[in-house]
Write an enzyme that holds these catalytic residues in place. Structure first.
Site, PDB file in Angstrom:
ATOM      1  N   SER A  96       0.866  -1.182   0.000  1.00 14.47           N
ATOM      2  CA  SER A  96       0.000   0.000   0.000  1.00 14.47           C
ATOM      3  C   SER A  96       0.900   1.229   0.000  1.00 14.47           C
ATOM      4  CB  SER A  96      -0.855   0.004   1.278  1.00 14.47           C
ATOM      5  OG  SER A  96      -1.466   1.257   1.485  1.00 14.47           O
ATOM      6  N   TYR A 108      -2.081  -0.909  10.444  1.00 15.30           N
ATOM      7  CA  TYR A 108      -2.043  -1.057   8.977  1.00 15.30           C
ATOM      8  C   TYR A 108      -0.715  -0.534   8.423  1.00 15.30           C
ATOM      9  CZ  TYR A 108      -3.956  -0.876   4.168  1.00 15.30           C
ATOM     10  OH  TYR A 108      -4.187  -1.054   2.815  1.00 15.30           O
TER      11      TYR A 108
END
Ligand code: NAD
Length: 262
Positions: free
Chosen positions: A144, A157
């Protein structure tokens, strides 16, 4: 005949979003597509039927819960026994939780690290040996933008995705010169259920409608003011499996509407 026609590709978290788009793309190449991810029996049957109807790919599903290393081991052994060794491993499953660190639930931290980071380690450690033996293999880690930069309220995350970037480099170094590559793809915003939930949460907090919240969501991070499409990520995965990408390994590839150019 596509050069990927004889390849077996496992895509984790491929019953939804980016993973499903990747599965469709490889099915169109007539690769053997091995799905993983949650869904009802009917939902998964529909996905398999759709993919099989539209292409002549063989499609399988293994529903291992990726929070559980033993379930991952069992899935990898079953795939080996029932289908054969995996040529292409696409680690994609991921979840999100958005909350300030002082109240961030410990069980959410553990879950996110397990699915978004540790599962990538477990699938890779089971898959990479036979790739080395065969002298050909591809490991693609869907990381990501949050593997490259941070954002507030996403401690687990961001930590997991930075971990995936590190893991990618190590696997690339350990497999160098053996016909195996390992790369990470770092998407910006892609409008999947994972992001849709965050936009709805933002709309609720800021008393905006969905369209206003979406516009602000994009404007904050993407100079392009548009979402990345799941299909763009899928096409990058396809490229990474091509001969033209045989010398790309350990690369960390942003597809982020300009997010990390700032
Ligand atoms: P999604 O919510 O649409 O799909 C997630 C998939 O993971 C589903 O198939 C789900 O069943 C599966 N999954 C979740 N928990 C699981 C578990 N314990 N065991 C097995 N499978 C499990 O998400 P998405 O947006 O398509 O995200 C896919 C990947 O892309 C994730 O790693 C995410 O971090 C990454 N990513 C997404 C975006 C985005 O904007 N959507 C941006 C950057 C990176």
């Amino acid at each position: 005949m596509s050069e990927l026609e004889s390849k077996k590709v496992l895509i984790t978290g491929s019953t939804s979003g980016i993973g499903l788009a990747i599965a469709k793309t490889f099915a169109k190449q007539n690769s053997t597509v091995i799905l993983n991810g949650f869904g009802t029996i009917d939902e998964i049957k529909t996905i398999i039927d759709d993919l099989s109807r539209q292409t002549s790919a063989k499609v399988f599903h293994y529903g291992a819960d990726l929070t559980d290393p033993l379930a991952i081991e069992e899935m990898m052994k079953k795939i080996q026994a029932e289908i054969g060794s995996i040529d292409i491993l696409i680690n994609n499953a991921g979840v999100q939780h958005v909350e300030a660190i002082e109240t961030f639930p410990v069980n959410k931290w553990d879950q996110i690290i397990a699915i978004n980071l540790s599962a990538y380690f477990h699938t890779t450690r089971h898959a990479v040996g036979s790739m080395k033996e065969k002298g050909w293999g591809r490991v693609i880690n869907i990381a990501s933008t949050h593997g490259l930069v941070g954002s507030p309220y996403k401690s687990a995350y961001v930590a997991a995705k930075h971990g995936v970037v590190g893991l990618t480099k190590v696997v690339a170094l350990e497999t160098g010169g053996l016909g195996v590559t390992c790369n990470a793809v770092c998407p910006g915003w892609v409008l999947t259920p994972l992001v849709d939930a965050q936009i709805k949460e933002k709309a609720e907090h800021s008393k905006q409608n969905y369209e206003e919240a979406t516009r602000d969501f994009l404007a904050e991070k993407h100079p392009s003011l548009a979402f990345v499409e799941a299909e763009h990520i899928a096409q990058m995965c396809l490229f990474l499996c091509s001969d033209a990408a045989s010398q790309m390994t350990g690369s960390i590839l942003a597809i982020d509407g300009g997010w990390t150019a700032r």
